[in-house]
Design a protein around this motif. Structure first.
Motif, PDB file in Angstrom:
ATOM      1  N   GLY A   5       0.818  -1.215   0.000  1.00 53.19           N
ATOM      2  CA  GLY A   5       0.000   0.000   0.000  1.00 53.19           C
ATOM      3  C   GLY A   5       0.845   1.255   0.000  1.00 53.19           C
ATOM      4  N   TRP A   6       1.840   1.288   0.884  1.00 53.94           N
ATOM      5  CA  TRP A   6       2.720   2.462   0.943  1.00 53.94           C
ATOM      6  C   TRP A   6       3.511   2.653  -0.350  1.00 53.94           C
ATOM      7  N   ILE A   7       3.966   1.555  -0.936  1.00 49.22           N
ATOM      8  CA  ILE A   7       4.701   1.664  -2.201  1.00 49.22           C
ATOM      9  C   ILE A   7       3.802   2.271  -3.282  1.00 49.22           C
ATOM     10  N   LEU A   8       2.577   1.772  -3.376  1.00 54.93           N
ATOM     11  CA  LEU A   8       1.641   2.314  -4.368  1.00 54.93           C
ATOM     12  C   LEU A   8       1.314   3.787  -4.098  1.00 54.93           C
ATOM     13  N   VAL A   9       1.129   4.141  -2.841  1.00 56.94           N
ATOM     14  CA  VAL A   9       0.851   5.541  -2.479  1.00 56.94           C
ATOM     15  C   VAL A   9       2.002   6.433  -2.915  1.00 56.94           C
ATOM     16  N   LEU A  12       2.121   6.730  -6.697  1.00 59.74           N
ATOM     17  CA  LEU A  12       1.062   7.621  -7.172  1.00 59.74           C
ATOM     18  C   LEU A  12       1.379   9.080  -6.864  1.00 59.74           C
ATOM     19  N   PHE A  13       1.957   9.351  -5.698  1.00 61.54           N
ATOM     20  CA  PHE A  13       2.366  10.724  -5.376  1.00 61.54           C
ATOM     21  C   PHE A  13       3.433  11.205  -6.360  1.00 61.54           C
ATOM     22  N   ALA A  14       4.392  10.346  -6.676  1.00 63.79           N
ATOM     23  CA  ALA A  14       5.457  10.722  -7.617  1.00 63.79           C
ATOM     24  C   ALA A  14       4.886  10.965  -9.015  1.00 63.79           C
ATOM     25  N   VAL A  15       3.993  10.090  -9.459  1.00 59.83           N
ATOM     26  CA  VAL A  15       3.348  10.273 -10.767  1.00 59.83           C
ATOM     27  C   VAL A  15       2.540  11.573 -10.762  1.00 59.83           C
ATOM     28  N   TYR A  32      -5.004  11.964  -5.798  1.00 58.06           N
ATOM     29  CA  TYR A  32      -6.312  11.664  -5.209  1.00 58.06           C
ATOM     30  C   TYR A  32      -6.523  10.151  -5.107  1.00 58.06           C
ATOM     31  N   ALA A  33      -6.098   9.423  -6.131  1.00 59.64           N
ATOM     32  CA  ALA A  33      -6.214   7.959  -6.117  1.00 59.64           C
ATOM     33  C   ALA A  33      -5.368   7.355  -5.003  1.00 59.64           C
TER      34      ALA A  33
END
Length: 159
Positions: A5-9, A12-15, A32-33
């Motif tokens: 979860g943290w990796i995906l967050v 997504l923040f970097a993207v 937002y995602a």
């Protein structure tokens, strides 16, 4: 699951932050995602109605500002409706047609061509093209600041 979860967050923040500079990336929608990813993988508990209201207002402001600030830059320098459309098209296709410098040249050339189609002279068209670049840079700064605020609010709510 927490680590995934943290990796995906973080991804997504970097993207999202990269999307402030490269319009082909989802930008604010990725940030937002990330909130939903955190909720599904870890917990929605830290987020109440105040969090969602603030984040949604910032999201809406960014979506509106993305187009409005660019149009403002073109209009501020005397641009017509055609030059606003040309600038918007240039922002979207510029990076693909002219890799590297297309992000800047796209809106410039699009606004300039749009203004020429509106039957303006070359000097005015160049001025309007410059206005589109001013609008692009202003919009980029606004996006970076507001998206950073979204991430900071997330961190405050989670910690």
């Amino acid at each position: 699951m927490d680590i995934a979860g943290w990796i995906l967050v973080i991804v997504l923040f970097a993207v999202g932050m990269a999307g402030a500079i490269f319009p082909i990336l989802p930008g604010v929608l990725a940030i937002y995602a990330a909130f939903f990813v955190y909720g599904f993988f870890i917990s929605f508990a830290p987020f109440g109605w105040v969090f969602w209201t603030l984040q949604t207002l910032i999201l809406a402001a960014l979506i509106i500002a993305d187009y409005a600030v660019n149009a403002w830059g073109v209009k501020r320098y005397g641009g017509s409706r055609e030059s606003v459309v040309g600038s918007t098209v240039g922002v979207i296709i510029g990076p693909f047609v002219i890799p590297g410098v297309g992000l800047i040249l796209g809106p410039f050339l699009g606004a300039m061509l749009g203004e020429l189609l509106a039957r303006s002279d070359l000097n005015k068209s160049l001025k309007v093209g410059f206005g589109s670049v001013v609008g692009l840079f202003t919009s980029t700064v606004v996006k970076i600041v507001l998206q950073a605020v979204m991430i900071i609010l997330f961190v405050i709510w989670v910690v």
